[in-house]
Design a protein around this motif. Structure first.
Motif, PDB file in Angstrom:
ATOM      1  N   ARG A  16       0.849  -1.202   0.000  1.00 21.68           N
ATOM      2  CA  ARG A  16       0.000   0.000   0.000  1.00 21.68           C
ATOM      3  C   ARG A  16       0.875   1.238   0.000  1.00 21.68           C
ATOM      4  NH1 ARG A  16      -5.457   1.440   1.371  1.00 21.68           N
ATOM      5  NH2 ARG A  16      -5.550   3.587   0.662  1.00 21.68           N
ATOM      6  N   ASP A  17       0.475   2.199  -0.806  1.00 21.83           N
ATOM      7  CA  ASP A  17       1.170   3.479  -0.930  1.00 21.83           C
ATOM      8  C   ASP A  17       0.287   4.555  -0.311  1.00 21.83           C
ATOM      9  OD1 ASP A  17       2.601   5.728  -1.731  1.00 21.83           O
ATOM     10  OD2 ASP A  17       2.857   5.041  -3.786  1.00 21.83           O
ATOM     11  N   TYR A  18       0.780   5.235   0.698  1.00 27.04           N
ATOM     12  CA  TYR A  18       0.075   6.339   1.350  1.00 27.04           C
ATOM     13  C   TYR A  18       0.776   7.647   0.979  1.00 27.04           C
ATOM     14  CZ  TYR A  18      -2.260   2.830   4.268  1.00 27.04           C
ATOM     15  OH  TYR A  18      -3.008   1.769   4.711  1.00 27.04           O
ATOM     16  N   ALA A  19       0.271   8.756   1.435  1.00 28.50           N
ATOM     17  CA  ALA A  19       0.857  10.055   1.082  1.00 28.50           C
ATOM     18  C   ALA A  19       2.309  10.176   1.543  1.00 28.50           C
ATOM     19  CB  ALA A  19       0.016  11.195   1.660  1.00 28.50           C
ATOM     20  N   HIS A  20       2.598   9.737   2.777  1.00 28.78           N
ATOM     21  CA  HIS A  20       3.936   9.922   3.351  1.00 28.78           C
ATOM     22  C   HIS A  20       4.668   8.613   3.648  1.00 28.78           C
ATOM     23  CE1 HIS A  20       3.325  14.233   3.897  1.00 28.78           C
ATOM     24  NE2 HIS A  20       2.085  13.912   4.205  1.00 28.78           N
ATOM     25  N   ALA A  45      15.792  10.727  10.992  1.00 28.49           N
ATOM     26  CA  ALA A  45      15.351  10.860  12.385  1.00 28.49           C
ATOM     27  C   ALA A  45      13.831  10.956  12.384  1.00 28.49           C
ATOM     28  CB  ALA A  45      15.962  12.104  13.029  1.00 28.49           C
ATOM     29  N   PHE A  46      13.202  10.210  13.261  1.00 28.57           N
ATOM     30  CA  PHE A  46      11.740  10.182  13.340  1.00 28.57           C
ATOM     31  C   PHE A  46      11.174  11.588  13.540  1.00 28.57           C
ATOM     32  CE2 PHE A  46       7.877   8.571  15.843  1.00 28.57           C
ATOM     33  CZ  PHE A  46       7.171   8.243  14.705  1.00 28.57           C
ATOM     34  N   GLY A  47      11.802  12.361  14.397  1.00 29.00           N
ATOM     35  CA  GLY A  47      11.342  13.719  14.676  1.00 29.00           C
ATOM     36  C   GLY A  47      11.495  14.682  13.508  1.00 29.00           C
ATOM     37  N   PRO A  51       4.797  17.005  10.291  1.00 30.88           N
ATOM     38  CA  PRO A  51       3.646  16.659  11.132  1.00 30.88           C
ATOM     39  C   PRO A  51       2.608  15.811  10.408  1.00 30.88           C
ATOM     40  CG  PRO A  51       4.195  18.973  11.423  1.00 30.88           C
ATOM     41  CD  PRO A  51       5.065  18.453  10.301  1.00 30.88           C
ATOM     42  N   GLU A  52       2.431  16.034   9.114  1.00 33.34           N
ATOM     43  CA  GLU A  52       1.452  15.264   8.342  1.00 33.34           C
ATOM     44  C   GLU A  52       1.808  13.778   8.288  1.00 33.34           C
ATOM     45  OE1 GLU A  52       1.648  19.464   7.285  1.00 33.34           O
ATOM     46  OE2 GLU A  52       3.173  17.917   7.055  1.00 33.34           O
ATOM     47  N   ALA A  53       3.096  13.480   8.268  1.00 32.44           N
ATOM     48  CA  ALA A  53       3.534  12.077   8.256  1.00 32.44           C
ATOM     49  C   ALA A  53       3.211  11.412   9.587  1.00 32.44           C
ATOM     50  CB  ALA A  53       5.028  11.982   7.958  1.00 32.44           C
ATOM     51  N   HIS A  54       3.414  12.142  10.665  1.00 34.09           N
ATOM     52  CA  HIS A  54       3.074  11.607  11.984  1.00 34.09           C
ATOM     53  C   HIS A  54       1.565  11.389  12.095  1.00 34.09           C
ATOM     54  CE1 HIS A  54       7.026  11.814  13.923  1.00 34.09           C
ATOM     55  NE2 HIS A  54       7.221  12.893  13.196  1.00 34.09           N
ATOM     56  N   ALA A  55       0.796  12.334  11.640  1.00 32.93           N
ATOM     57  CA  ALA A  55      -0.666  12.223  11.718  1.00 32.93           C
ATOM     58  C   ALA A  55      -1.185  11.042  10.905  1.00 32.93           C
ATOM     59  CB  ALA A  55      -1.322  13.520  11.251  1.00 32.93           C
ATOM     60  N   GLU A  56      -0.579  10.807   9.759  1.00 29.81           N
ATOM     61  CA  GLU A  56      -1.018   9.721   8.893  1.00 29.81           C
ATOM     62  C   GLU A  56      -0.803   8.341   9.526  1.00 29.81           C
ATOM     63  OE1 GLU A  56      -0.841   9.025   4.133  1.00 29.81           O
ATOM     64  OE2 GLU A  56       1.111   9.261   5.124  1.00 29.81           O
ATOM     65  N   LEU A  57       0.106   8.253  10.484  1.00 26.64           N
ATOM     66  CA  LEU A  57       0.372   6.975  11.136  1.00 26.64           C
ATOM     67  C   LEU A  57      -0.865   6.407  11.835  1.00 26.64           C
ATOM     68  CD1 LEU A  57       3.945   7.416  12.639  1.00 26.64           C
ATOM     69  CD2 LEU A  57       3.234   5.824  10.845  1.00 26.64           C
ATOM     70  N   ALA A  58      -1.761   7.243  12.314  1.00 23.77           N
ATOM     71  CA  ALA A  58      -2.976   6.745  12.975  1.00 23.77           C
ATOM     72  C   ALA A  58      -3.794   5.888  12.011  1.00 23.77           C
ATOM     73  CB  ALA A  58      -3.809   7.905  13.514  1.00 23.77           C
ATOM     74  N   THR A  59      -3.965   6.362  10.798  1.00 19.97           N
ATOM     75  CA  THR A  59      -4.712   5.606   9.792  1.00 19.97           C
ATOM     76  C   THR A  59      -3.965   4.347   9.389  1.00 19.97           C
ATOM     77  OG1 THR A  59      -5.733   7.604   8.929  1.00 19.97           O
ATOM     78  CG2 THR A  59      -5.646   5.709   7.440  1.00 19.97           C
TER      79      THR A  59
END
Length: 143
Positions: A16-20, A45-47, A51-59
């Motif tokens: 699967r290919d997501y935005a980030h 580095a994870f940090g 922010p959009e990449a971090h938010a996308e992790l929930a999905t």
């Protein structure tokens, strides 16, 4: 795509290919259904991810857990962010279970259960298995 994504067999392993991010079948399976969740960014580095990449992790993590529950029936799931050899941000997603799971005649015991996964005893998949198992998981993945 960065070099870490390429090392894990992209595009043959792409589920699967997501935005980030991309979700890849891990070519060496310590347990059935092991994946690589890799950031498309060149960040090491994870940090440093946006922010959009971090938010996308929930999905993405919800999708991963839903698919692997159906495909593998895991008891626990480990997200390992090691980044020692392959520096770009990525997780090894390892479904955990007591005992053995089987796919296409390949038995995959969780040799580390209930301790950390035994990554050193992973089963290397051949090209035909990669194609078959990638298609299998793609077929379960939510739209």
């Amino acid at each position: 795509m960065n070099a870490t994504i390429a090392k894990f067999g992209h595009p043959a392993t792409l589920i699967r290919d997501y935005a980030h991010w991309v979700v890849l079948l891990r070519p060496a399976q310590p347990t059935l259904g092991s994946l690589v969740l890799a950031a498309k960014s060149d960040a090491i580095a994870f940090g440093a991810l946006p922010p959009e990449a971090h938010a996308e992790l929930a999905t993405i993590t919800a999708d991963i857990e839903r698919v692997l529950a159906v495909a593998v029936g895991y008891e626990r799931i480990n997200y390992l962010m090691l980044m020692m050899v392959d520096p770009h941000v990525h997780f090894h997603v390892i479904p955990r279970y007591d005992g053995t799971r089987e796919r296409d005649g390949v038995d995959l015991p969780d040799r580390g259960w209930p301790k950390p996964p035994d990554l050193g005893s992973a089963t290397a998949l051949d090209d035909a298995q990669i194609a078959s198992w990638t298609a299998w998981l793609k077929g379960i993945w939510p739209d």
